[in-house]
Design an enzyme around this catalytic site. Structure first.
Site, mmCIF file in Angstrom:
data_model
loop_
_atom_site.group_PDB
_atom_site.id
_atom_site.type_symbol
_atom_site.label_atom_id
_atom_site.label_comp_id
_atom_site.label_asym_id
_atom_site.label_seq_id
_atom_site.Cartn_x
_atom_site.Cartn_y
_atom_site.Cartn_z
ATOM 1 N N ARG A 68 0.828 -1.219 0.000
ATOM 2 C CA ARG A 68 0.000 0.000 0.000
ATOM 3 C C ARG A 68 0.861 1.268 0.000
ATOM 4 N NH1 ARG A 68 -1.826 1.875 4.618
ATOM 5 N NH2 ARG A 68 -1.935 -0.209 5.510
ATOM 6 N N TYR A 95 -17.392 14.973 -15.031
ATOM 7 C CA TYR A 95 -17.792 13.562 -15.006
ATOM 8 C C TYR A 95 -18.803 13.366 -13.862
ATOM 9 C CZ TYR A 95 -17.160 8.568 -14.072
ATOM 10 O OH TYR A 95 -17.360 7.246 -13.842
ATOM 11 N N ASP A 152 -8.668 17.534 -14.545
ATOM 12 C CA ASP A 152 -8.927 16.180 -15.014
ATOM 13 C C ASP A 152 -8.744 16.204 -16.528
ATOM 14 O OD1 ASP A 152 -10.020 13.809 -15.966
ATOM 15 O OD2 ASP A 152 -11.561 13.714 -14.409
ATOM 16 N N LYS A 196 -9.085 4.732 -18.977
ATOM 17 C CA LYS A 196 -9.557 5.094 -20.317
ATOM 18 C C LYS A 196 -8.405 4.993 -21.328
ATOM 19 C CE LYS A 196 -13.328 5.960 -18.017
ATOM 20 N NZ LYS A 196 -13.565 7.277 -17.430
HETATM 21 C C1 LIG Z 1 -14.102 7.698 -16.183
HETATM 22 C C2 LIG Z 1 -13.736 9.054 -15.730
HETATM 23 C C3 LIG Z 1 -13.415 9.296 -14.391
HETATM 24 C C4 LIG Z 1 -13.458 8.223 -13.333
HETATM 25 O O1 LIG Z 1 -12.486 7.258 -13.568
HETATM 26 P P1 LIG Z 1 -12.598 5.720 -13.016
HETATM 27 O O2 LIG Z 1 -11.299 5.148 -13.433
HETATM 28 O O3 LIG Z 1 -13.799 5.125 -13.686
HETATM 29 O O4 LIG Z 1 -12.792 5.819 -11.550
HETATM 30 C C5 LIG Z 1 -13.027 10.575 -14.039
HETATM 31 N N1 LIG Z 1 -12.984 11.565 -14.936
HETATM 32 C C6 LIG Z 1 -13.309 11.371 -16.225
HETATM 33 C C7 LIG Z 1 -13.238 12.521 -17.187
HETATM 34 C C8 LIG Z 1 -13.697 10.120 -16.668
HETATM 35 O O5 LIG Z 1 -14.023 9.936 -17.959
#
Ligand SMILES: *Cc1c(COP(=O)(O)O)cnc(C)c1O
Length: 302
Positions: free
Chosen positions: A19, A72, A142, A167
């Site tokens: 961790r 998101y 983000d 993603k």
């Molecule tokens: C999918 C997504 C998230 C969250 O990510 P996870 O890996 O599903 O927790 C956050 N921000 C954006 C822009 C996303 O597309």
């Protein structure tokens, strides 16, 4: 005993306990830091793990967050649910309006300014230079929809860039992982809380994410070119009332996109003339495109 003590007390020691740090996860973090032009990076068990840990590490009860409303759904739910419950006040503003984020900052009280650009799912942009110029609160972007190859927020003065590496970065719909990058001191501070919060990345997901980074260049270039062609085609289609893609000249922020992005991303959005019924009928009849949640993988999804 001296050796054990040294391992247990060093920051992010990767030979102490999983961790705290792990060598495979560390390799992934180093790659992301390099791609983002950052001193350091830290990986998490998901994009939401990165967002929740960063917010909880930096904000306390009574603090204030300014966020763009273009977020998101999970991020928005976190800001409006748990943050409110823990006494962290959130002001949402339109991140596309010049000056709106800075105007909502309460000096001495606002701890964080958080935006997503391009935003999920309607591809709206926030001006990174404007965000980077905000002094006082920590600024967080983000950048999931851009990937590290589409834009480099830290070069605009932003403090932390964040990705759902689930993603485009991992890129094969087989990992759940998040990552942040920024100055070492700030990342170390977030780690200090994060090691207790426990949303750490697994080595297996980090391995898949590292595998993804090796082809990120060819995948995003090909997908961005396809998204550009598809959006140009959709824009001309009589059943489509609006197409949202930063690479389109008709995108209201195309000039900003050209200034701060080197690739316009792998996702597009469009509105159908017939509304919800037309959307249902399209989804029922679509053949080549998979109906599934996520983005950035090899399959085309809707
Ligand atoms: C999918 C997504 C998230 C969250 O990510 P996870 O890996 O599903 O927790 C956050 N921000 C954006 C822009 C996303 O597309």
């Amino acid at each position: 005993m001296d050796d054990a003590h040294r391992r247990a007390t060093r920051l992010r020691a990767d030979e102490f306990y999983g961790r705290y740090a792990n060598p495979t996860v560390r390799s992934f973090e180093e790659v992301i830091a390099e791609l983002e032009g950052a001193e350091d990076a830290m990986a998490f068990g998901s994009g939401m793990g990165a967002i929740a840990t960063t917010v909880m590490a930096l904000c306390s009860s009574g603090d204030h967050i300014v966020a763009a409303k273009q977020l998101y759904a999970g991020t928005l739910a976190f800001l409006q649910g748990p943050c409110a419950r823990f006494g962290i006040e959130v002001t949402l503003v339109d991140g596309t309006v010049p000056g709106a984020l800075a105007a909502a900052v309460q000096p001495g009280r606002t701890m964080l300014v958080l935006v997503e650009t391009p935003s999920n799912p309607r591809l709206e942009l926030t001006d990174l230079a404007e965000l980077g110029a905000i002094m006082g609160p920590f600024t967080v972007v983000d950048s999931t929809f851009a990937t590290p190859l589409g834009q480099r927020p830290l070069e605009h003065g932003v403090d932390i860039v964040l990705h759902s590496a689930t993603k485009g970065i991992a890129g094969h719909n087989d990992a759940t992982i998040g990552v942040i990058a920024g100055d070492k001191e700030l990342i170390d501070a977030i780690w200090g809380y994060g090691v207790l919060h426990g949303a750490m990345a697994s080595p297996f997901d980090a391995l898949n994410a590292l595998r993804g980074v090796r082809t990120l260049g060819v995948r995003t270039a090909h997908q961005a070119a396809a998204a550009q062609r598809l959006s140009e085609w959709l824009e001309q289609h009589p059943a489509v009332t609006a197409t949202h893609y930063p690479g389109l000249r008709s995108h209201p922020q195309h000039d900003l996109a050209t200034r701060q992005m080197s690739q316009f991303g792998t996702v597009l959005a469009f509105d159908l003339a017939g509304g919800t019924d037309a959307v249902s009928s399209l989804l029922d009849r679509i053949r080549l495109v998979h109906r599934a949640t996520s983005l950035g993988g090899p399959e085309t999804l809707v």
